[in-house]
Design a protein around this motif. Structure first.
Motif, PDB file in Angstrom:
ATOM      1  N   UNK A   1      -3.747  -2.410  -9.949  1.00 28.49           N
ATOM      2  CA  UNK A   1      -3.751  -2.626  -8.503  1.00 28.49           C
ATOM      3  C   UNK A   1      -4.786  -1.769  -7.776  1.00 28.49           C
ATOM      4  N   UNK A   2      -5.844  -1.404  -8.488  1.00 28.76           N
ATOM      5  CA  UNK A   2      -6.906  -0.602  -7.875  1.00 28.76           C
ATOM      6  C   UNK A   2      -7.978  -1.463  -7.222  1.00 28.76           C
ATOM      7  N   UNK A   3      -7.741  -2.763  -7.133  1.00 27.30           N
ATOM      8  CA  UNK A   3      -8.723  -3.661  -6.538  1.00 27.30           C
ATOM      9  C   UNK A   3      -9.908  -3.917  -7.438  1.00 27.30           C
ATOM     10  N   UNK A   4      -9.739  -3.711  -8.752  1.00 26.65           N
ATOM     11  CA  UNK A   4     -10.832  -3.887  -9.700  1.00 26.65           C
ATOM     12  C   UNK A   4     -10.629  -5.172 -10.490  1.00 26.65           C
ATOM     13  N   UNK A   5     -11.680  -5.893 -10.696  1.00 26.91           N
ATOM     14  CA  UNK A   5     -11.629  -7.100 -11.506  1.00 26.91           C
ATOM     15  C   UNK A   5     -11.918  -6.740 -12.948  1.00 26.91           C
TER      16      UNK A   5
ATOM     17  N   UNK B   1       0.823  -1.216   0.000  1.00 26.46           N
ATOM     18  CA  UNK B   1       0.000   0.000   0.000  1.00 26.46           C
ATOM     19  C   UNK B   1       0.854   1.263   0.000  1.00 26.46           C
ATOM     20  N   UNK B   2       1.990   1.208   0.687  1.00 28.91           N
ATOM     21  CA  UNK B   2       2.851   2.388   0.726  1.00 28.91           C
ATOM     22  C   UNK B   2       3.374   2.705  -0.668  1.00 28.91           C
ATOM     23  N   UNK B   3       3.727   1.654  -1.423  1.00 30.93           N
ATOM     24  CA  UNK B   3       4.196   1.862  -2.787  1.00 30.93           C
ATOM     25  C   UNK B   3       3.106   2.477  -3.646  1.00 30.93           C
ATOM     26  N   UNK B   4       1.861   2.032  -3.468  1.00 31.25           N
ATOM     27  CA  UNK B   4       0.753   2.589  -4.241  1.00 31.25           C
ATOM     28  C   UNK B   4       0.505   4.054  -3.892  1.00 31.25           C
ATOM     29  N   UNK B   5       0.715   4.406  -2.616  1.00 30.65           N
ATOM     30  CA  UNK B   5       0.571   5.810  -2.216  1.00 30.65           C
ATOM     31  C   UNK B   5       1.639   6.668  -2.888  1.00 30.65           C
ATOM     32  N   UNK B   6       2.879   6.175  -2.915  1.00 33.79           N
ATOM     33  CA  UNK B   6       3.969   6.890  -3.579  1.00 33.79           C
ATOM     34  C   UNK B   6       3.670   7.048  -5.067  1.00 33.79           C
ATOM     35  N   UNK B   7       3.161   5.993  -5.692  1.00 35.52           N
ATOM     36  CA  UNK B   7       2.816   6.041  -7.117  1.00 35.52           C
ATOM     37  C   UNK B   7       1.743   7.084  -7.368  1.00 35.52           C
ATOM     38  N   UNK B   8       0.756   7.165  -6.475  1.00 38.58           N
ATOM     39  CA  UNK B   8      -0.314   8.165  -6.623  1.00 38.58           C
ATOM     40  C   UNK B   8       0.258   9.582  -6.675  1.00 38.58           C
TER      41      UNK B   8
END
Length: 302
Positions: A154-158, A23-30
């Motif tokens: 990786x947005x939790x979408x199928x 999750x931390x990596x996804x926050x940095x990517x955002x």
């Protein structure tokens, strides 16, 4: 130009192929995506500011933007209205007005314009000619697309569920087809080859992508036209979503284009209710993929 189109598409699909759980990596990517968007817009403005004969071309650019916005609006509204008639969508009634954040979102829609204007003024009045700016914008865009691919994956979408959302899929296809029809109708007015006109019409509100991609292929003036067309779509969408969504949700969600899954989603949620959210995410997700693919394919035909 085919090589350039593949370079545009490859980072997006590469990013989409990588699964992350941090999750931390996804926050940095955002935050990296947000910073890159405004950096790219500054470079777009810089290219416009250093374009030869800018003042002489501004009038022509304004008429081209106006034609694009009006024809695309009419075509999109008609196409989405036809889909609404064929597959009507019922939503929950939302009492009261939109959320207090609506005004903040509307003003935030003007921030991309501010970034481009800042770059334009710096390029026109302050900075010397920077021939490396175009190459820097290309690499920045490739990095942006890679990061956006990561976000989408990786947005939790199928993906299967998104493609099976009939309303979202139908809205995305209706907007795509009506935009291409509008682009074809505008060929004589824009004075572009048919494939370039269709590429300009395929931004679907993704201004940071269309401005740079079109600008690299057709020159900074057309990059500015594509950017303004798409950023104005976002601003108009924020204004019309609360007016249309109760009776014609497909038209309200669809006109937002690729922004329906992010920037305009809070207004869709607050004025249309929870039932609109999966539809908006599905249509916005699909249009976010279709936009770079269509622009890349059309520009590669030149």
């Amino acid at each position: 130009m085919l090589t350039g189109a593949l370079l545009i598409l490859a980072p997006l699909f590469l990013g989409f192929a990588i699964a992350l759980e941090n999750r931390r990596a996804m926050t940095v990517i955002h935050y990296m995506v947000e910073a890159l968007v405004y950096f790219i817009l500054l470079l777009l403005g810089l290219g416009l500011g250093q374009m030869e004969g800018l003042a002489a071309q501004l009038g022509g650019m304004a008429t081209q933007v106006l034609a694009l916005v009006l024809v695309l609006f009419v075509a999109n509204m008609f196409g989405l209205w036809m889909f609404h008639r064929w597959q009507p969508m019922s939503i929950e009634r939302v009492e009261g007005s939109v959320s207090p954040g609506y005004r903040r979102l509307f003003l935030a829609g003007l921030k991309p314009l501010v970034a481009v204007i800042a770059g334009l003024l710096a390029g026109y009045y302050l900075l010397p000619d920077m021939p490396m700016a175009e190459q820097l914008a290309t690499w920045s865009l490739m990095l942006l697309l890679f990061l956006i691919g990561l976000q989408l994956r990786n947005a939790g979408l199928s993906l299967r569920k998104l493609l099976m959302n009939r309303q979202g899929l139908g809205i995305a296809l209706a907007l795509t087809l009506s935009s291409l029809v509008a682009g074809a109708l505008l060929i004589p007015w824009l004075g572009l080859p048919w494939h370039d006109a269709l590429a300009v019409a395929s931004g679907f509100g993704w201004y940071s992508l269309s401005g740079i991609v079109i600008g690299e292929a057709l020159g900074p003036a057309w990059g500015g036209v594509a950017f303004l067309n798409d950023v104005l779509r976002e601003i108009v969408a924020l204004a019309i979503i609360p007016l249309l969504i109760a009776n014609r949700p497909a038209m309200a969600i669809g006109y937002g284009g690729a922004t329906a899954m992010d920037f305009t989603l809070p207004v869709i949620r607050s004025s249309g209710g929870l039932t609109c959210v999966p539809v908006a995410i599905a249509s916005g997700f699909l249009l976010s993929f279709l936009s770079p693919v269509l622009m890349g394919v059309f520009l590669s035909l030149g």
